[in-house]
Design a protein around this motif. Structure first.
Motif, short mmCIF file in Angstrom:
data_model
loop_
_atom_site.label_atom_id
_atom_site.label_comp_id
_atom_site.label_asym_id
_atom_site.label_seq_id
_atom_site.Cartn_x
_atom_site.Cartn_y
_atom_site.Cartn_z
N UNK A 156 5.38 10.89 -5.54
CA UNK A 156 4.24 9.75 -4.83
C UNK A 156 2.78 10.38 -5.05
N UNK A 157 1.96 8.85 -5.33
CA UNK A 157 0.48 9.49 -4.67
C UNK A 157 -0.09 9.83 -6.59
N UNK A 191 8.23 1.84 -0.15
CA UNK A 191 6.38 0.55 -0.81
C UNK A 191 8.04 -1.24 -0.65
N UNK A 228 -7.35 5.34 -11.52
CA UNK A 228 -6.73 5.55 -12.89
C UNK A 228 -7.42 4.49 -13.54
N UNK A 247 -7.89 8.35 -5.50
CA UNK A 247 -8.58 8.15 -6.76
C UNK A 247 -8.11 7.02 -7.74
N UNK A 265 -10.30 11.75 -9.28
CA UNK A 265 -10.34 12.04 -8.09
C UNK A 265 -11.41 11.54 -6.99
N UNK A 288 -3.89 5.68 -2.86
CA UNK A 288 -3.92 6.74 -2.19
C UNK A 288 -3.02 7.78 -2.39
N UNK A 289 -3.39 9.16 -1.25
CA UNK A 289 -2.81 10.08 -1.60
C UNK A 289 -0.67 10.11 -1.31
N UNK A 290 -1.10 8.78 -0.23
CA UNK A 290 0.65 9.04 -0.18
C UNK A 290 1.17 7.77 -1.52
N UNK A 291 1.15 7.10 -1.79
CA UNK A 291 1.13 6.44 -2.48
C UNK A 291 1.63 4.75 -2.04
N UNK A 292 0.67 4.69 -1.12
CA UNK A 292 1.14 3.86 -0.35
C UNK A 292 0.23 2.14 -0.58
N UNK A 293 -0.49 2.36 -0.92
CA UNK A 293 -1.50 1.68 -2.08
C UNK A 293 -1.90 1.63 -3.39
N UNK A 294 -1.25 1.18 -3.81
CA UNK A 294 -1.05 1.55 -5.34
C UNK A 294 -1.52 0.42 -6.06
#
Lengths: 112, 113
Positions: B97-98, B56, A34, A32, A51, A94-100
């Motif tokens: 998250x997400x 993170x 924003x 996605x 998305x 990403x959908x896991x919130x790891x690479x925002x």
């Protein structure tokens, strides 16, 4: 490594015209994207989310497009007003919130 | 009725000192974040916590230590402050998250002399 660019650091536009801001990215496959608005001395404020499987989103005078082939999002403000003057940030995740990740922002000035 | 609040708003301190910034959200969100915005206005994520657990931890010096006493709070403690730590620090939260909207606090402007 991931890289996000926004077309220009600053953009000046005449009141009433459509402002178009660009967000390009490389080495990333976001789920996605924003767009946020940041006024001086304040935190970013969320505007729109789009998305990966969506081509276009609208909200009042705002329109966002998302082209995953070009790896690009366009953010449009129609009938721009001086009150729209601010810095606009794109952000990918990403959908896991790891690479925002946020882009560097474009400072928009709408001139009366 | 502030959704995400931070204290203090301004922090001026000497090199080598230890300081803390507090963050609270009253939105009932599960996930909280700390960001650093440097002089070039580049906003970079530092930490993300989900339900009090670290998710993170970007490449930040270990002088920075986040602490989450409960889901509504995420504090940032900084040891041995350096000149390069001068920046605006933003706290944010999201429902989970997400692909979620993040709600930002007003920022804490830290100046290290």
């Amino acid at each position: 490594s991931q890289k996000i660019e926004q077309n220009s650091e600053a953009l000046n536009i005449q009141e009433g015209k459509t402002a178009t801001l660009t967000c390009n990215y490389t080495n990333y496959s976001p789920a996605y994207l924003q767009w946020y608005r940041q006024d001086p001395g304040r935190g970013p404020v969320f505007l729109l989310l789009i998305r990966e499987n969506e081509k276009e989103k609208r909200k009042e005078r705002l329109k966002v497009t998302f082209d995953t082939t070009l790896k690009q999002s366009l953010f449009h403000i129609t009938a721009s007003q001086p009150a729209d003057s601010a810095t606009y940030l794109c952000a990918l995740g990403d959908n896991y919130g790891q690479n925002f990740v946020f882009g560097p922002g474009t400072r928009l000035s709408v001139l009366p | 009725d502030t959704a995400v609040s931070q204290t203090p708003k301004y922090l001026v301190t000497q090199m080598g000192n230890d300081k803390s910034i507090k963050c609270e959200q009253n939105l009932g969100h599960d996930t909280m974040y700390w960001y650093k915005q440097d002089s070039k206005k580049f906003l970079k994520i530092m930490f993300s916590y989900n339900n009090k657990e670290l998710i993170i931890n970007e490449t930040v010096p270990n002088r920075f230590s986040p602490k989450s006493p409960d889901k509504a709070h995420l504090n940032l403690h900084i040891n041995s402050l350096e000149l390069g730590d001068s920046a605006v620090y933003f706290c944010a939260s999201s429902y989970r998250q997400g692909a979620e909207t993040q709600y930002f606090g007003p920022g804490t402007r830290l100046l290290v002399l």
